[in-house]
Scaffold this motif. Sequence first.
Motif, short mmCIF file in Angstrom:
data_model
loop_
_atom_site.label_atom_id
_atom_site.label_comp_id
_atom_site.label_asym_id
_atom_site.label_seq_id
_atom_site.Cartn_x
_atom_site.Cartn_y
_atom_site.Cartn_z
N GLN A 177 0.81 -1.22 0.00
CA GLN A 177 0.00 0.00 0.00
C GLN A 177 0.85 1.27 0.00
N TYR A 178 2.10 1.17 0.44
CA TYR A 178 2.95 2.35 0.56
C TYR A 178 3.91 2.52 -0.61
N ARG A 179 3.59 1.90 -1.74
CA ARG A 179 4.45 2.02 -2.92
C ARG A 179 4.70 3.48 -3.29
N GLY A 180 3.66 4.31 -3.24
CA GLY A 180 3.81 5.71 -3.61
C GLY A 180 4.77 6.46 -2.71
N VAL A 181 4.76 6.14 -1.43
CA VAL A 181 5.68 6.79 -0.48
C VAL A 181 7.10 6.27 -0.70
N LEU A 182 7.24 4.97 -0.92
CA LEU A 182 8.55 4.36 -1.11
C LEU A 182 9.26 4.84 -2.38
N THR A 183 8.51 5.27 -3.35
CA THR A 183 9.10 5.68 -4.63
C THR A 183 9.10 7.19 -4.83
N ASP A 184 8.78 7.94 -3.81
CA ASP A 184 8.74 9.40 -3.95
C ASP A 184 10.10 9.99 -3.57
N PRO A 185 10.83 10.58 -4.52
CA PRO A 185 12.18 11.08 -4.21
C PRO A 185 12.19 12.22 -3.20
N GLU A 186 11.11 13.00 -3.14
CA GLU A 186 11.07 14.08 -2.15
C GLU A 186 11.02 13.54 -0.73
N VAL A 187 10.44 12.36 -0.58
CA VAL A 187 10.38 11.72 0.74
C VAL A 187 11.67 10.98 1.04
N THR A 188 12.13 10.19 0.08
CA THR A 188 13.24 9.27 0.35
C THR A 188 14.60 9.96 0.43
N ARG A 189 14.70 11.22 0.01
CA ARG A 189 15.99 11.89 0.16
C ARG A 189 16.26 12.27 1.61
N ARG A 190 15.22 12.25 2.45
CA ARG A 190 15.42 12.57 3.88
C ARG A 190 14.92 11.49 4.82
N PHE A 191 14.17 10.53 4.30
CA PHE A 191 13.60 9.50 5.16
C PHE A 191 13.93 8.12 4.61
N ARG A 192 14.27 7.22 5.52
CA ARG A 192 14.42 5.81 5.20
C ARG A 192 13.06 5.16 5.41
N VAL A 193 12.32 5.00 4.35
CA VAL A 193 10.95 4.50 4.43
C VAL A 193 10.98 2.97 4.51
N ILE A 194 10.31 2.41 5.51
CA ILE A 194 10.29 0.97 5.74
C ILE A 194 8.84 0.52 5.90
N ALA A 195 8.39 -0.34 5.01
CA ALA A 195 7.02 -0.87 5.09
C ALA A 195 7.11 -2.38 5.25
N PHE A 196 6.63 -2.90 6.38
CA PHE A 196 6.71 -4.34 6.60
C PHE A 196 5.32 -4.96 6.63
N ASP A 197 5.29 -6.24 6.26
CA ASP A 197 4.05 -7.01 6.30
C ASP A 197 3.93 -7.67 7.66
N MET A 198 2.84 -7.42 8.35
CA MET A 198 2.60 -8.12 9.60
C MET A 198 2.55 -9.63 9.36
N PRO A 199 2.84 -10.44 10.37
CA PRO A 199 2.74 -11.90 10.18
C PRO A 199 1.38 -12.28 9.58
N ARG A 200 1.41 -13.23 8.65
CA ARG A 200 0.24 -13.75 7.93
C ARG A 200 -0.18 -12.84 6.77
N HIS A 201 0.42 -11.68 6.64
CA HIS A 201 0.03 -10.72 5.61
C HIS A 201 1.09 -10.67 4.52
N GLY A 202 0.64 -10.43 3.29
CA GLY A 202 1.58 -10.24 2.20
C GLY A 202 2.56 -11.38 2.08
N LYS A 203 3.86 -11.06 2.13
CA LYS A 203 4.92 -12.06 1.99
C LYS A 203 5.50 -12.50 3.33
#
Length: 287
Positions: free
Chosen positions: A52-78
């Motif tokens: 769901q956070y693909r847009g945040v993870l790929t936004d250069p204005e965000v990622t130049r100052r933030f290390r964006v980390i999106a994890f899947d809770m157990p049983r979710h996603g991968k």
Amino acid sequence: MSAAPGLPALEPIVGRYLSLDFEGRRYRVYFEEAGEGIPLICLHTAGSDGRQYRGVLTDPEVTRRFRVIAFDMPRHGKSSPPQGFEAEEYRLTRDFYTAFVLAFADALSLDRPVVMGCSIGGRLVLNLAAQHADRFRALIGLQSSAHVAPYYDTEWLHHADVHGGEVCAGIVSGLVGPDAPAADRWETLWHYMQGGPGVFKGDLHFYKVDGDLRQRIAAIDTGRCPLFLLTGEYDYSCSPAETEEVAAMVPGALCIIMPGLGHFPMSENPDCFLAHLRPVLDRIAKA
């Protein structure tokens, strides 16, 4: 840097697995990250995953100052379920969810990260603010409310007579804002169609039952940790009024109602959501 015309674009997202020993069980947790700087942990909604956070993870204005980390809770996603999951009913609790997020941050040695969560993640953000404010640089709640009155029968979310993924997507489809681009709307719903059996229902145990925080909101002190509340206006699961009610109880909390957005702002309309998020991240980075 964008790819030349006609060439495939390689996104800056890197995916990894973390083996995490937690409360006597080992969890294989998948997470994606991009950027550098202030850690920003992103918590997905019930029944979905970190995509769901693909847009945040790929936004250069965000990622130049933030290390964006999106994890899947157990049983979710991968992220895999723990060993023995087949012999138990999954029900997410406030204490497990809270402790798991803290354990994940500790496992990656994150120094006072920012946490941003949506829906159940937004509810969890409020609990972190009430009980663990000193652990974080700032907290961002998307679609955050202190509780929700049940408005549908959750038994149908895990029932032999229905297709689990499609009924989960059907339940949440009305929560997507009407202005969402069709591609982003359907990608958001696709994440729900792929959910594991009983996972959405189990998440809602926290959202509807065990995660009632009405008695804890008064304990939030924004002097210890800033709190930002961003809510889309088209949401009957967490209405703007419910977020404003939380903000009214927490002096110093910044509340932003986002026009045209629904319950999944970061995935249903990433560009519109980022226009609201970037100024908040600017404030956090400059603080």
